[in-house]
Design a protein around this motif. Structure first.
Motif: not given
Lengths: 296, 363
Positions: B78, B48, B72-74, A192-195, B51-53
């Motif tokens: 970060i 978290n 959103e996290p992306k 998710r961090v990777d989009g 990070a938006g998780l």
């Protein structure tokens, strides 16, 4: 306590200990017991009718003939028509393939979203789904006949495919949910961090890591659907009877001579697909079941 | 200086459990912040949320001046490094590094140059075509850091990145992370339960307990001037010695332990000078207790009997009693101590800490 001054290295063990003899004895007897019916079926299917009438069912065939096999496949009478099992085989293929693919796919996506994309009421949804697996099929048979009749698909292949897909859901979703729950959550977070979004995480991260559980789900569905009799006889319609229903019609026909050799050949033919699936995939099956069962 | 990450009145509830309680945190551009606390204190949860998780229940999060509370996290700018590395097992190291960039639809040559740069910085170029299963723990964590690096972001989030490594690798990678921070000058927020990591890496440490930040200060202040008993007991290994007693205020403030030992605390710098007499706790770090003749010149000294001796290699830890209070102190490893030996020890209360027993806050 006894000690041996010369003891060094691995302790010597004799192969024929009493424990071993008992264990191997039991295993061999059990194996013979379960293999005996198969042996009788194969030998009988290779005999001619006169030889069967002699009555020595354990004796190997004196004259090997493949006539019963050919007859079972091409010309045995299944009810009014006498085309053998071949049409039933293809019907079963037409039912099993789409039902398996659709149900496994939907269950995998549901299991994945139940674990990773918790939505409001997802636990409730899962509980309802689980309850579904405890209700006997027969209870739902009549309502389902009404529903499929309303949908105007009763008596077609579509009806059987739909029914198999629905009834595969509870157990398959549970299987996938438990498997995905055993994968590290951090992988999902990293993606998710990777989009990556819902479908990309599913196809590029989750599916490649879940091949064993896909194998288990496919095996369960292929064998389960292939072996099904009830839904086939109720929903498919005479034209589309699966192999199991046609086998029943051959074996249980009340007219004419009982052709035991043809019956045996037909039964082996029908059972061949699940048997082959188990033989080919046994290793995967055990591995996947173990993987899916670890976490609840 | 503009703040890089800013958390305002952040609360998070799981059902009826309040995990984060109206928490505020301002991180300066380029600062290395460590969130330190025992497990279950909410430090990873806070990370978290940043990070938006995890969706927050109340409050706001700003990154680089933008309100990202709902982003959103992306889209938050970060990069994150996880404890279990979280490398995609079916992809090679190169594919792992470039996954996020490919998702973003970046051009091939731009991806290549970023992967090249990150693998040079982290010295993982020879590993690019390997799968994560064929890497050692330290190599995996380097790749995980690389995955954050290629995103070219302002803020790095680390969630206990070294906890799965053995002691030797942990200290090696700790230095590497510090070097990386000095080179890149990014803002870094680092979660750990290891106080050595916190003290060595941080510009500022936030000590957390039950979803609240207890103290946010530079490592030296945290260690020498803890704001309350909790922080004092949590930081330091072996932990601080605590003597329970009564503090009498006035011109010559003095501390009397429950069993009657009087400690003059005239040179102690009070945050808030005591007026009357009140129950208090005196905290003294084991390394501030002096052994032998040198103790004579200190405001407080007494003769004690050695009960247990623990040689640690670099120094020796001795257990003894002042009054009825168990006390440990550090001695040079060359000093020979034996059990039952009577020695003179002393300390300067000005280097210690006094806490109010009722509120547990520093006096």
């Amino acid at each position: 306590m006894t000690t041996n001054a010369e003891a060094s290295g691995p302790r010597p063990r004799s192969f024929f200990t009493p424990t071993r003899i008992v264990i191997y004895g039991i295993i061999i007897v059990a194996a013979l017991y379960y293999l005996l019916p198969l042996y009788v079926m194969i030998t009988t299917s290779l005999k001619g009718l006169p030889e069967i009438r002699i009555g020595n069912i354990f004796a190997p065939p004196l004259e090997v003939t493949f006539e019963p096999w050919v007859k079972a496949w091409t010309s045995a009478c299944t009810g009014l028509t006498c085309n053998g099992l071949a049409p039933g085989f293809w019907n079963s293929v037409k039912i099993t393939l789409p039902s398996t693919i659709v149900s496994v796919f939907i269950a995998a996506v549901s299991g994945y979203s139940l674990v990773n994309w918790r939505f409001k009421g997802s636990e409730f949804f899962f509980t309802v789904l689980l309850l579904g697996s405890f209700i006997p099929y027969q209870v739902m048979l009549y309502p389902l006949v009404m529903i499929t009749a309303q949908m105007k698909i009763f008596g077609t292949l579509w009806a059987v495919i739909l029914i198999h897909t629905i009834f595969g859901m509870p157990i398959l979703t549970l299987l996938f949910r438990n498997y995905f729950a055993s994968l590290p959550q951090e992988l999902f977070k990293a993606a998710r961090v990777d989009g990556a979004g819902f479908w990309r995480i599913f196809f590029q991260i989750m599916v490649p890591m879940s091949l064993p559980i896909f194998a288990v789900a496919i095996i369960l569905q292929v064998t389960g659907i292939w072996n099904d009799f009830l839904f086939g006889v109720v929903f498919a319609g005479t034209q589309n009877y699966p192999m199991t229903v046609q086998l029943n019609n051959i074996v249980n026909s009340v007219q004419g001579v009982r052709e035991y050799n043809v019956n045996m050949a037909a039964t082996i033919l029908t059972a061949a697909v699940p048997l082959i699936v188990y033989f080919v995939s046994g290793k995967w099956f055990v591995r996947g079941i173990a993987a899916g069962a670890v976490k609840g | 200086m503009q703040s890089s990450v800013s958390v305002k009145d952040l609360s998070l509830n799981f059902g009826s459990v309040q995990v984060l309680k109206s928490l505020n945190l301002d991180v300066k551009q380029g600062e290395f912040i460590v969130l330190l606390g025992p497990s279950g204190c909410g430090k990873s949860t806070l990370l978290n949320c940043i990070a938006g998780l995890l969706d927050v229940s109340e409050g706001q999060i700003f990154i680089g001046g933008k309100n990202v509370t709902w982003a959103e996290p992306k889209d938050r700018g970060i990069g994150m490094v996880f404890q279990s590395y979280a490398l995609y097992p079916q992809m090679t190291v190169e594919k792992n590094l470039s996954f996020g960039l490919r998702v973003a639809g970046m051009k091939r040559d731009e991806i290549d140059s970023r992967v090249k740069r990150a693998s040079e910085i982290l010295q993982i170029e020879p590993l690019l075509q390997r799968k994560p299963a064929n890497l050692s723990g330290g190599q995996r964590q380097r790749v995980a850091i690389g995955r954050a690096l290629v995103r070219d972001v302002d803020v790095f989030l680390f969630d206990e990145p070294l906890s799965n490594l053995d002691a030797k690798l942990r200290s090696d990678l700790r230095v590497e992370i510090k070097r990386l921070h000095q080179r890149l000058k990014n803002t870094m927020i680092y979660v750990t339960h290891d106080q050595i990591e916190a003290l060595t890496l941080a510009d500022r440490i936030a000590i957390m307990k039950n979803g609240e930040i207890q103290q946010l200060s530079d490592p030296h202040t945290i260690y020498n001037k803890p704001v309350n008993l909790y922080v004092a007991g949590f930081i330091g290994s072996p932990s601080m010695n605590f003597l329970n007693g009564t503090l009498a205020g006035g011109a010559e403030p003095a501390f009397t332990t429950d069993d009657g030992v009087v400690v003059p605390v005239g040179r102690y710098v009070f945050d808030k000078a005591p007026t009357g007499s009140a129950k208090a706790v005196l905290g003294v770090r084991p390394e501030h207790i002096v052994l032998g003749d040198a103790a004579k010149d200190l405001p407080f000294s007494t003769e004690v009997e050695i009960e247990i001796v623990e040689p640690m290699g670099s120094d020796t830890l001795a257990w003894t009693k002042i009054g009825n209070h168990a006390v440990t102190f550090r001695a040079d490893s060359d000093v020979h101590l034996t059990v039952g030996q009577k020695v003179l020890v002393g300390f300067d209360p000005a280097r210690g800490s006094l806490f109010d027993t009722a509120s547990t806050n520093r006096l």
